[in-house]
Motif scaffolding. Sequence first.
Motif, PDB file in Angstrom:
ATOM      1  N   GLU A 225       0.810  -1.225   0.000  1.00 13.26           N
ATOM      2  CA  GLU A 225       0.000   0.000   0.000  1.00 13.26           C
ATOM      3  C   GLU A 225       0.841   1.273   0.000  1.00 13.26           C
ATOM      4  OE1 GLU A 225      -2.734  -0.312   3.184  1.00 13.26           O
ATOM      5  OE2 GLU A 225      -4.004  -1.825   2.207  1.00 13.26           O
ATOM      6  N   PRO A 226       1.824   1.434   0.900  1.00 16.52           N
ATOM      7  CA  PRO A 226       2.647   2.659   0.831  1.00 16.52           C
ATOM      8  C   PRO A 226       3.530   2.704  -0.405  1.00 16.52           C
ATOM      9  CG  PRO A 226       3.475   1.166   2.523  1.00 16.52           C
ATOM     10  CD  PRO A 226       2.167   0.623   2.083  1.00 16.52           C
ATOM     11  N   LEU A 227       3.927   1.539  -0.923  1.00 16.89           N
ATOM     12  CA  LEU A 227       4.753   1.509  -2.133  1.00 16.89           C
ATOM     13  C   LEU A 227       3.969   2.015  -3.339  1.00 16.89           C
ATOM     14  CD1 LEU A 227       7.232   0.726  -3.807  1.00 16.89           C
ATOM     15  CD2 LEU A 227       6.360  -1.619  -3.860  1.00 16.89           C
ATOM     16  N   VAL A 228       2.751   1.507  -3.510  1.00 17.15           N
ATOM     17  CA  VAL A 228       1.922   1.935  -4.640  1.00 17.15           C
ATOM     18  C   VAL A 228       1.568   3.415  -4.510  1.00 17.15           C
ATOM     19  CG1 VAL A 228      -0.292   1.586  -5.803  1.00 17.15           C
ATOM     20  CG2 VAL A 228       1.017  -0.382  -4.989  1.00 17.15           C
ATOM     21  N   ALA A 229       1.361   3.869  -3.272  1.00 15.37           N
ATOM     22  CA  ALA A 229       1.039   5.284  -3.066  1.00 15.37           C
ATOM     23  C   ALA A 229       2.194   6.201  -3.461  1.00 15.37           C
ATOM     24  CB  ALA A 229       0.661   5.517  -1.605  1.00 15.37           C
TER      25      ALA A 229
ATOM     26  N   GLU B 235      13.741   0.308  -1.922  1.00 14.42           N
ATOM     27  CA  GLU B 235      13.711   1.277  -0.827  1.00 14.42           C
ATOM     28  C   GLU B 235      12.585   0.964   0.158  1.00 14.42           C
ATOM     29  OE1 GLU B 235      13.364   5.102  -2.550  1.00 14.42           O
ATOM     30  OE2 GLU B 235      15.391   5.116  -3.431  1.00 14.42           O
ATOM     31  N   HIS B 236      11.450   0.530  -0.367  1.00 15.52           N
ATOM     32  CA  HIS B 236      10.300   0.272   0.498  1.00 15.52           C
ATOM     33  C   HIS B 236      10.296  -1.139   1.094  1.00 15.52           C
ATOM     34  CE1 HIS B 236       8.721   3.992  -1.239  1.00 15.52           C
ATOM     35  NE2 HIS B 236       7.767   3.969  -0.316  1.00 15.52           N
ATOM     36  N   LEU B 237      10.743  -2.127   0.312  1.00 21.60           N
ATOM     37  CA  LEU B 237      10.624  -3.528   0.732  1.00 21.60           C
ATOM     38  C   LEU B 237      11.946  -4.164   1.131  1.00 21.60           C
ATOM     39  CD1 LEU B 237       8.055  -4.810  -1.938  1.00 21.60           C
ATOM     40  CD2 LEU B 237       7.618  -3.778   0.308  1.00 21.60           C
ATOM     41  N   GLY B 238      13.056  -3.452   0.945  1.00 21.72           N
ATOM     42  CA  GLY B 238      14.355  -4.005   1.331  1.00 21.72           C
ATOM     43  C   GLY B 238      15.137  -4.529   0.140  1.00 21.72           C
ATOM     44  N   GLN B 239      16.458  -4.576   0.301  1.00 19.90           N
ATOM     45  CA  GLN B 239      17.325  -4.999  -0.792  1.00 19.90           C
ATOM     46  C   GLN B 239      17.189  -6.494  -1.113  1.00 19.90           C
ATOM     47  OE1 GLN B 239      19.154  -2.922  -2.641  1.00 19.90           O
ATOM     48  NE2 GLN B 239      18.487  -1.156  -1.420  1.00 19.90           N
ATOM     49  N   ASP B 240      16.735  -7.260  -0.140  1.00 15.47           N
ATOM     50  CA  ASP B 240      16.627  -8.710  -0.350  1.00 15.47           C
ATOM     51  C   ASP B 240      15.210  -9.136  -0.709  1.00 15.47           C
ATOM     52  OD1 ASP B 240      15.551  -8.043   2.077  1.00 15.47           O
ATOM     53  OD2 ASP B 240      16.258  -9.845   3.109  1.00 15.47           O
TER      54      ASP B 240
ATOM     55  N   LEU C 297      13.799  -9.694  -3.555  1.00 13.30           N
ATOM     56  CA  LEU C 297      13.731 -10.746  -4.578  1.00 13.30           C
ATOM     57  C   LEU C 297      13.998 -12.123  -3.987  1.00 13.30           C
ATOM     58  CD1 LEU C 297      15.482  -9.029  -7.631  1.00 13.30           C
ATOM     59  CD2 LEU C 297      13.048  -9.338  -7.196  1.00 13.30           C
ATOM     60  N   LEU C 298      14.907 -12.193  -3.016  1.00 14.89           N
ATOM     61  CA  LEU C 298      15.172 -13.477  -2.358  1.00 14.89           C
ATOM     62  C   LEU C 298      13.971 -13.903  -1.515  1.00 14.89           C
ATOM     63  CD1 LEU C 298      18.872 -12.947  -1.193  1.00 14.89           C
ATOM     64  CD2 LEU C 298      18.048 -14.226  -3.181  1.00 14.89           C
ATOM     65  N   GLN C 299      13.317 -12.938  -0.886  1.00 14.39           N
ATOM     66  CA  GLN C 299      12.172 -13.259  -0.038  1.00 14.39           C
ATOM     67  C   GLN C 299      10.992 -13.800  -0.839  1.00 14.39           C
ATOM     68  OE1 GLN C 299      11.072  -9.985   2.492  1.00 14.39           O
ATOM     69  NE2 GLN C 299      13.149  -9.651   3.229  1.00 14.39           N
ATOM     70  N   VAL C 300      10.705 -13.198  -1.979  1.00 13.83           N
ATOM     71  CA  VAL C 300       9.538 -13.638  -2.757  1.00 13.83           C
ATOM     72  C   VAL C 300       9.776 -14.985  -3.428  1.00 13.83           C
ATOM     73  CG1 VAL C 300       8.758 -11.283  -3.143  1.00 13.83           C
ATOM     74  CG2 VAL C 300      10.307 -12.336  -4.798  1.00 13.83           C
ATOM     75  N   GLN C 301      11.043 -15.375  -3.617  1.00 13.57           N
ATOM     76  CA  GLN C 301      11.343 -16.663  -4.247  1.00 13.57           C
ATOM     77  C   GLN C 301      11.544 -17.775  -3.236  1.00 13.57           C
ATOM     78  OE1 GLN C 301      14.196 -16.428  -7.680  1.00 13.57           O
ATOM     79  NE2 GLN C 301      14.316 -14.270  -7.109  1.00 13.57           N
ATOM     80  N   ALA C 302      11.675 -17.429  -1.969  1.00 13.33           N
ATOM     81  CA  ALA C 302      11.914 -18.439  -0.942  1.00 13.33           C
ATOM     82  C   ALA C 302      10.648 -19.248  -0.675  1.00 13.33           C
ATOM     83  CB  ALA C 302      12.395 -17.774   0.349  1.00 13.33           C
ATOM     84  N   GLN C 303      10.818 -20.541  -0.470  1.00 12.87           N
ATOM     85  CA  GLN C 303       9.704 -21.426  -0.143  1.00 12.87           C
ATOM     86  C   GLN C 303       9.397 -21.328   1.351  1.00 12.87           C
ATOM     87  OE1 GLN C 303       7.865 -23.238  -2.263  1.00 12.87           O
ATOM     88  NE2 GLN C 303       9.055 -22.414  -3.973  1.00 12.87           N
TER      89      GLN C 303
END
Length: 224
Positions: free
Chosen positions: A138-142, A188-193, A195-201
């Motif tokens: 929500e804050p990212l899209v805003a 900046e909003h979700l952190g540098q990692d 991409l690793l978080q969204v791909q982690a099982q």
Amino acid sequence: MHDSTEQLILQEVQPRLKAAIAQSVPLVGAEDVQELVQDGTVIALNLLNSTIRSGRKVTGGNVAFYTIKMLRSGRRSTGERRNDPMHPKAQLNGTCSVQSLDEPIGFGEADEPLTLGDSLAARTEDPSVAATRRLDWEPLVAAMDATAREVLGCLVEGQDLTTLVAKLRRSRSTLQQDKQRLARLVCEHLGQDVLLQVQAQPRWTDNIAAHREKLACRYDRQVA
């Protein structure tokens, strides 16, 4: 505890428990004889204290007899619960049973063994993870402008950025810069990692994956 009570428990009751439990008390789950002797000693002490308070006299043999009878029925020093699958009372009565989540119940795709855990595991993401993601987005899209939102929508749908050239009247190189700017904004909003978080099982799938790999390795050795 009085000295006479302690001597009666240790010298007359406990030896009888050790001999009888090993021969006549069924072990449930991970129980062992030593554990049941300790549990039976607590039950025997409670019985003895109850008879002393009531003014009755009992022998060590009497206390041991009723303690063994309770242990055989599934009673433990913590009580008896017939509706608890993990309690010996419920398992001895046959009203409940405990099954391993790794127990095979059939075969799934590619002839891989299907376990009970596989059939019960939800294939969708955890609701708490989805809710947290909405709060993060929500804050990212805003913070995005109209161009960044269009680029984001294009990427989510899996389309090529060239489809936005005519719509936004921007060149391909400019859209690529917009894409890079969007990437920096996301980090900046979700952190540098992120991409690793969204791909982690999910962590709870680690044991399932390890068990499948173990079965696959065992099958390969048998074939070889």
